[in-house]
Design a protein around this motif. Sequence first.
Motif, PDB file in Angstrom:
ATOM      1  N   TYR A   1      44.747  26.473 -10.989  1.00  0.00           N
ATOM      2  CA  TYR A   1      46.145  26.848 -10.132  1.00  0.00           C
ATOM      3  C   TYR A   1      46.231  28.468  -9.419  1.00  0.00           C
ATOM      4  O   TYR A   1      45.870  28.969 -10.934  1.00  0.00           O
ATOM      5  N   ASP A   2      46.739  29.126  -8.589  1.00  0.00           N
ATOM      6  CA  ASP A   2      46.821  30.259  -8.301  1.00  0.00           C
ATOM      7  C   ASP A   2      48.236  29.771  -7.354  1.00  0.00           C
ATOM      8  O   ASP A   2      48.135  29.183  -6.246  1.00  0.00           O
ATOM      9  N   VAL A   3      48.865  31.145  -6.776  1.00  0.00           N
ATOM     10  CA  VAL A   3      49.438  31.660  -6.413  1.00  0.00           C
ATOM     11  C   VAL A   3      49.333  33.156  -5.567  1.00  0.00           C
ATOM     12  O   VAL A   3      48.430  34.196  -6.815  1.00  0.00           O
ATOM     13  N   HIS A   4      49.686  33.296  -4.661  1.00  0.00           N
ATOM     14  CA  HIS A   4      49.602  34.424  -3.895  1.00  0.00           C
ATOM     15  C   HIS A   4      51.250  34.645  -2.580  1.00  0.00           C
ATOM     16  O   HIS A   4      51.019  34.005  -2.508  1.00  0.00           O
ATOM     17  N   ALA A   5      51.321  36.282  -2.890  1.00  0.00           N
ATOM     18  CA  ALA A   5      52.350  36.292  -2.213  1.00  0.00           C
ATOM     19  C   ALA A   5      51.851  36.542  -0.243  1.00  0.00           C
ATOM     20  O   ALA A   5      51.300  36.693  -0.678  1.00  0.00           O
TER      21      ALA A   5
ATOM     22  N   ILE B   1      40.202  29.503  -3.090  1.00  0.00           N
ATOM     23  CA  ILE B   1      38.363  29.809  -3.852  1.00  0.00           C
ATOM     24  C   ILE B   1      38.798  30.578  -5.289  1.00  0.00           C
ATOM     25  O   ILE B   1      38.826  29.452  -6.049  1.00  0.00           O
ATOM     26  N   HIS B   2      40.391  31.247  -5.476  1.00  0.00           N
ATOM     27  CA  HIS B   2      40.387  30.814  -6.766  1.00  0.00           C
ATOM     28  C   HIS B   2      40.833  30.016  -7.633  1.00  0.00           C
ATOM     29  O   HIS B   2      40.646  30.198  -9.326  1.00  0.00           O
ATOM     30  N   ALA B   3      41.662  29.322  -7.205  1.00  0.00           N
ATOM     31  CA  ALA B   3      41.860  28.399  -7.593  1.00  0.00           C
ATOM     32  C   ALA B   3      40.789  27.300  -8.263  1.00  0.00           C
ATOM     33  O   ALA B   3      40.790  26.936  -9.436  1.00  0.00           O
TER      34      ALA B   3
HETATM   35 MG    MG Z   1      44.451  34.871  -6.721  1.00  0.00          MG
END
Ligand code: MG
Length: 162
Positions: free
Chosen positions: A12-16, A46-48
């Motif tokens: 799981y990932d979040v970016h602003a 890709i980070h998730a």
């Molecule tokens: Mg990230």
Amino acid sequence: MNENAFRIGHGYDVHALRAGLPLVLCGVRIESERGFVAHSDGDVAIHALCDALLGAAALGDIGQRFPDTDPQWKGIDSRILLEKVIKLIGAKGYVLGNADITIALQAPKIGKYVLAMRESLAKATGVNVSRISVKATTTERLGFVGREEGCEVWATVLIQKP
Ligand code: MG
């Protein structure tokens, strides 16, 4: 059957989002007035996916592997991180079986990029595109995604010993 022949992982990932920055998802540049605030290229999808792969092999997480305090990862193309993660699970004897990724983004609409995103991830992970699923959704204008403040991504993978 070996109890470790198949393993699943979740990431799981979040970016602003901020005006004037590039928006890159799954290695594909998306036409947008806003992009991701990040140490790397901000490719939240890709980070998730990397976290799902690392999780499946119990190899920690992307923050431990590629700390945002380390200048060598500044502005890096996240596909390079993904290739490194594939090598890490490969060293444990695993290959990617399949991946299913859900991207929650209110705007812009990214449906027309889905095939390109699947192909990009297939190339970076070395598997057939049929093993990679990318799905896009909005949050019906609810929450931080709905207010167009950020993007949220969930990834599920199966890794297997060939
Ligand atoms: Mg990230």
